[in-house]
Design an enzyme around this catalytic site. Structure first.
Site, PDB file in Angstrom:
ATOM      1  N   HIS A 187      61.646  63.867  38.564  1.00  0.00           N
ATOM      2  CA  HIS A 187      62.560  63.285  39.560  1.00  0.00           C
ATOM      3  C   HIS A 187      63.176  61.985  39.025  1.00  0.00           C
ATOM      4  CE1 HIS A 187      63.414  63.045  44.148  1.00  0.00           C
ATOM      5  NE2 HIS A 187      64.428  62.558  43.446  1.00  0.00           N
TER       6      HIS A 187
ATOM      7  N   ARG B  14      80.115  73.093  52.776  1.00  0.00           N
ATOM      8  CA  ARG B  14      80.242  73.310  54.223  1.00  0.00           C
ATOM      9  C   ARG B  14      81.704  73.366  54.626  1.00  0.00           C
ATOM     10  NH1 ARG B  14      77.056  68.824  57.415  1.00  0.00           N
ATOM     11  NH2 ARG B  14      78.070  67.560  55.803  1.00  0.00           N
TER      12      ARG B  14
ATOM     13  N   GLY C 127      66.562  61.788  37.946  1.00  0.00           N
ATOM     14  CA  GLY C 127      68.014  61.936  37.862  1.00  0.00           C
ATOM     15  C   GLY C 127      68.779  60.642  38.046  1.00  0.00           C
TER      16      GLY C 127
ATOM     17  N   THR D 237      69.082  69.003  40.729  1.00  0.00           N
ATOM     18  CA  THR D 237      68.823  67.557  40.742  1.00  0.00           C
ATOM     19  C   THR D 237      68.982  67.013  42.149  1.00  0.00           C
ATOM     20  OG1 THR D 237      71.150  67.160  40.139  1.00  0.00           O
ATOM     21  CG2 THR D 237      69.534  67.163  38.344  1.00  0.00           C
ATOM     22  N   SER D 238      68.939  67.884  43.141  1.00  0.00           N
ATOM     23  CA  SER D 238      69.134  67.492  44.536  1.00  0.00           C
ATOM     24  C   SER D 238      67.793  67.262  45.217  1.00  0.00           C
ATOM     25  CB  SER D 238      69.943  68.575  45.260  1.00  0.00           C
ATOM     26  OG  SER D 238      69.993  68.344  46.651  1.00  0.00           O
ATOM     27  N   ARG D 239      67.261  68.296  45.844  1.00  0.00           N
ATOM     28  CA  ARG D 239      65.943  68.260  46.473  1.00  0.00           C
ATOM     29  C   ARG D 239      65.270  69.600  46.251  1.00  0.00           C
ATOM     30  NH1 ARG D 239      66.492  63.575  46.576  1.00  0.00           N
ATOM     31  NH2 ARG D 239      66.216  62.100  48.319  1.00  0.00           N
TER      32      ARG D 239
ATOM     33  N   GLU E  75      56.783  68.130  45.578  1.00  0.00           N
ATOM     34  CA  GLU E  75      56.480  67.086  44.608  1.00  0.00           C
ATOM     35  C   GLU E  75      55.681  65.945  45.232  1.00  0.00           C
ATOM     36  OE1 GLU E  75      60.225  64.257  44.032  1.00  0.00           O
ATOM     37  OE2 GLU E  75      60.761  66.340  43.617  1.00  0.00           O
TER      38      GLU E  75
END
Length: 329
Positions: free
Chosen positions: A291, A182, A293, A242-244, A273
């Protein structure tokens, strides 16, 4: 003088034993011993009676739940970094403070991202399945060929704590670091990581060999990698997430992987998920993880300690160190 009343703390999932023990010592704690995820109705019952709610990323603390909160609920001390499962606006309107556990998962998640990057490019899951199947016939010069990552371009979407930790690891493997954010990071960080900034995400995607998603899930990042943007990637590109899962259009990604329009994907998170697109399960060029990570013993204990500090600080009448504000996301 009478002893100060301990706050009623409701914990929605099973936490490490050492954390639960410490919570029981400090607070009037209600635990979830069997670790069954609470239903919406059970969450509503919890917020009616709790002074503090300790949810996890799997618990949807939306306006419906918060509208039923009792007058004593003043803190939601989330066990996790992401807060996309909590309606921050409604919490603020009802005078409920929200905290999270930033920073403690950085190294673990960066490790897993690097592991997925290697696993998908070098076909580790395929090779492991081949050995277990009993069908491996021995070494061959053209058997199980993957792709070298040395000298390739890695595009990181979100150069925050985890993105920077990943970049440090990736440099050690000879990858060229590129990123979209950003806001551009400080020049010193860019220099340390030898990272190239791309103001245009579209332009970066079209030129990368590997793309790693490390940004949080917010309304602005929902399907950030849309069907249109995924089409910008070159056929030899790999995606690691590995975020969302919601950051990627999972159906579009699956179609491209099926058609060979992408080389492969390493996914630790999924859009719906624990449900996973069943077509993903049939693909050899995808590494799928549940999930995990941040799933280290050390990381989970560090998360729990942060939750305890946030609750104790708040209960003592001070601003908790990890307070979450809407403007942060």
């Amino acid at each position: 003088m009478p002893e100060k009343k301990k706050p009623v703390v409701v914990v929605t999932r099973k936490l490490p034993d050492v954390i639960e023990t410490r919570m029981m010592e400090l607070f009037d704690t209600r635990l979830n011993h069997d670790d069954t995820p609470p239903t919406a109705a059970e969450l509503i019952e919890a917020v009616k009676t709790a002074d503090v709610l300790v949810p996890t990323v799997t618990d949807r603390i939306d306006a419906r739940v918060l509208s039923q909160a009792g007058p004593n609920l003043r803190l939601i001390a989330s066990f996790g970094t992401g807060v996309d499962h909590i309606d921050l606006k409604t919490a603020r309107q009802r005078g409920i403070t929200v905290t999270n556990t930033p920073g403690v998962l950085t190294e673990d998640t960066a490790d897993m991202t690097m592991a997925l990057l290697l696993a998908v490019s070098r076909r580790l899951s395929e090779g492991e399945r081949l050995v277990r199947s009993g069908e491996w016939k021995g070494w061959g010069p053209t058997t199980m060929l993957g792709h070298r990552i040395w000298g390739k371009r890695l595009g990181i979407i979100g150069l925050g704590r985890i993105g920077q930790a990943l970049a440090k690891r990736a440099r050690g493997f000879g990858l060229s670091i590129h990123y979209h954010n950003r806001r551009r990071v400080h020049p010193e960080i860019e220099g340390e990581l030898e990272a190239t900034y791309w103001e245009s995400l579209d332009q970066m995607l079209a030129r990368m060999d590997i793309v790693s998603i490390n940004c949080p899930h917010t309304p602005a990042t929902y399907h950030l990698l849309s069907a249109r943007r995924l089409q910008l990637l070159r056929p030899h590109c790999y995606i690691v997430n590995t975020s969302r899962g919601e950051v990627v259009d999972e159906n579009a990604l699956t179609r491209m992987l099926q058609k060979g329009e992408l080389a492969g994907a390493g996914l630790d998170v999924f859009e719906h998920e624990p449900a996973i697109n069943p077509k993903l399960l049939t693909l050899d060029n995808v590494v799928l993880l549940p999930h995990m990570g941040s799933a280290t013993i050390e990381g989970r204990i560090d998360m729990g300690e942060k939750v305890i500090i946030n609750i104790k600080t708040f209960a003592d009448g001070h601003a908790p160190p990890d307070r979450v504000l809407e403007a942060m996301f």
